[in-house]
Design an enzyme around this catalytic site. Structure first.
Site, PDB file in Angstrom:
ATOM      1  N   GLU A  46       0.679  -1.413  -0.062  1.00 37.81           N
ATOM      2  CA  GLU A  46      -0.061  -0.117   0.153  1.00 37.81           C
ATOM      3  C   GLU A  46       0.774   1.146  -0.188  1.00 37.81           C
ATOM      4  O   GLU A  46       1.907   1.368   0.787  1.00 37.81           O
ATOM      5  CB  GLU A  46      -1.012  -0.150   1.262  1.00 37.81           C
ATOM      6  N   LYS A 137      -8.730   3.737  -3.376  1.00 39.78           N
ATOM      7  CA  LYS A 137      -9.333   3.145  -2.255  1.00 39.78           C
ATOM      8  C   LYS A 137     -10.624   3.863  -1.832  1.00 39.78           C
ATOM      9  O   LYS A 137     -10.639   5.276  -2.126  1.00 39.78           O
ATOM     10  CB  LYS A 137      -8.410   3.331  -1.090  1.00 39.78           C
ATOM     11  N   CYS A 171      -6.358  -2.600   1.885  1.00 42.99           N
ATOM     12  CA  CYS A 171      -6.348  -2.668   3.302  1.00 42.99           C
ATOM     13  C   CYS A 171      -7.658  -2.797   3.985  1.00 42.99           C
ATOM     14  O   CYS A 171      -8.350  -3.856   3.523  1.00 42.99           O
ATOM     15  CB  CYS A 171      -5.800  -1.404   3.918  1.00 42.99           C
TER      16      CYS A 171
END
Length: 317
Positions: A46, A137, A171
């Site tokens: 990430e 994201k 995540c």
């Protein structure tokens, strides 16, 4: 031509935070090493470019921001990349030279509608050197919302490869049941899960997702220490009381029945290698297919909006 097997490499490392060139140098070095060992898909953590700013406040408290914190954020913005842009062109040259797929977590600048928003993104580079797509994201977690904007459904990207379909959730997006359902419905075979979560509970998460989605899960985390933080940051004091190891890692590869193909790597930088067998995906779906024979569309339905969202529309009519 379909392939029954693919060798993947998971890079567990961290660049010098806020240093885009450090990240690019590390990608070049570790991609070449992974390719030398036969990897065809190479995954980085990430926001590897330019690093995950764990523990930093950027001078922000509820109701106020400091001028020094704004300068730190400007430094972070300047170390982000454009997609496509100079850095993705260099990454494309690397991928083409080595005939590999690259999936890299990056901080992305938005150049289309503004110059003041960053995104936590995955960029996918193909073996012909092209940008195959990106994913932003959907919901930055906690204080991340101060740094990154929210992505939309237009980047729920899944790419076709000779091995199968590859895509990712970043995540804690992986804790969003409907996001997972959307990826399963896109036929995902390899789910990438770059993360900043090094806790034991993350291992339970990735094993559950592999078993639920009957897919391979590639979990990729940074191994980061204070040594990777520039001491001249205004908010460096934020981490002075923290342990020297800021992220212990925990990268792993999980098979479609929830078993480890590569055990979690902790407390060190390294490259995990694993050979994925496509036939195991098919076999695993014999008794469970979340969007097929184990679904109930007469009871449950999900509508996914994949349109690009914009606050401004220019009508030329």
């Amino acid at each position: 031509m379909n392939k029954q097997q693919m060798k993947v490499a998971v890079v567990q490392a961290a660049p010098i935070l806020f240093d885009k060139q450090s990240a690019m140098d590390k990608i070049m070095q570790m991609t070449k090493e992974a390719a030398r060992q036969g990897a065809e898909l190479i995954v980085f953590p990430e926001v590897f470019i330019p690093g995950y700013p764990r523990g930093l406040s950027f001078g922000a408290r509820v109701g106020s921001r400091t001028s020094d914190g704004r300068k730190d954020w400007q430094r972070y913005w300047e170390s982000a990349i454009d997609i496509p842009g100079e850095e993705t062109a260099l990454l494309g040259e690397l991928a083409k030279e080595l005939s590999v797929y690259l999936a890299i977590g990056v901080v992305e600048r938005d150049r289309e509608f503004s110059t003041g928003t960053l995104y936590n993104s995955i960029v996918y580079i193909g073996p012909e050197g092209e940008v195959l797509g990106k994913h932003r994201k959907l919901v930055p977690t906690g204080s991340e919302r101060l740094l990154w904007g929210q992505g939309d459904g237009s980047t729920l990207t899944v790419i076709d490869t000779p091995f199968g379909k590859i895509g990712g959730l970043i995540c804690w997006e992986n804790y969003m049941p409907l996001a997972r359902a959307a990826m399963y419905a896109k036929g995902i075979d390899i789910l990438l899960a770059p993360t900043a979560d090094a806790r034991d509970t993350w291992q339970a998460t990735i094993r559950h997702i592999a078993c639920e989605g009957r897919c391979y899960v590639i979990a990729c985390n940074q191994f980061a220490t204070k040594a990777s933080y520039p001491a001249d940051l205004s908010c460096y004091d934020d981490i002075e009381g923290d342990d020297d190891v800021l992220s212990r890692g925990g990268s792993a590869v999980v098979g479609p029945l929830g078993e480890y193909i590569a055990q979690p790597l902790y407390h060190q930088e390294g490259i995990l290698l694993a050979v994925l067998d496509r036939s195991l995906i098919t076999q695993s779906r014999f008794d469970f297919d979340a969007v097929g024979h184990y679904s109930r569309p007469d009871v449950f339905q999900l509508i996914v909006n994949e349109k690009k969202q914009s606050i401004v529309r220019f009508d030329q009519t």
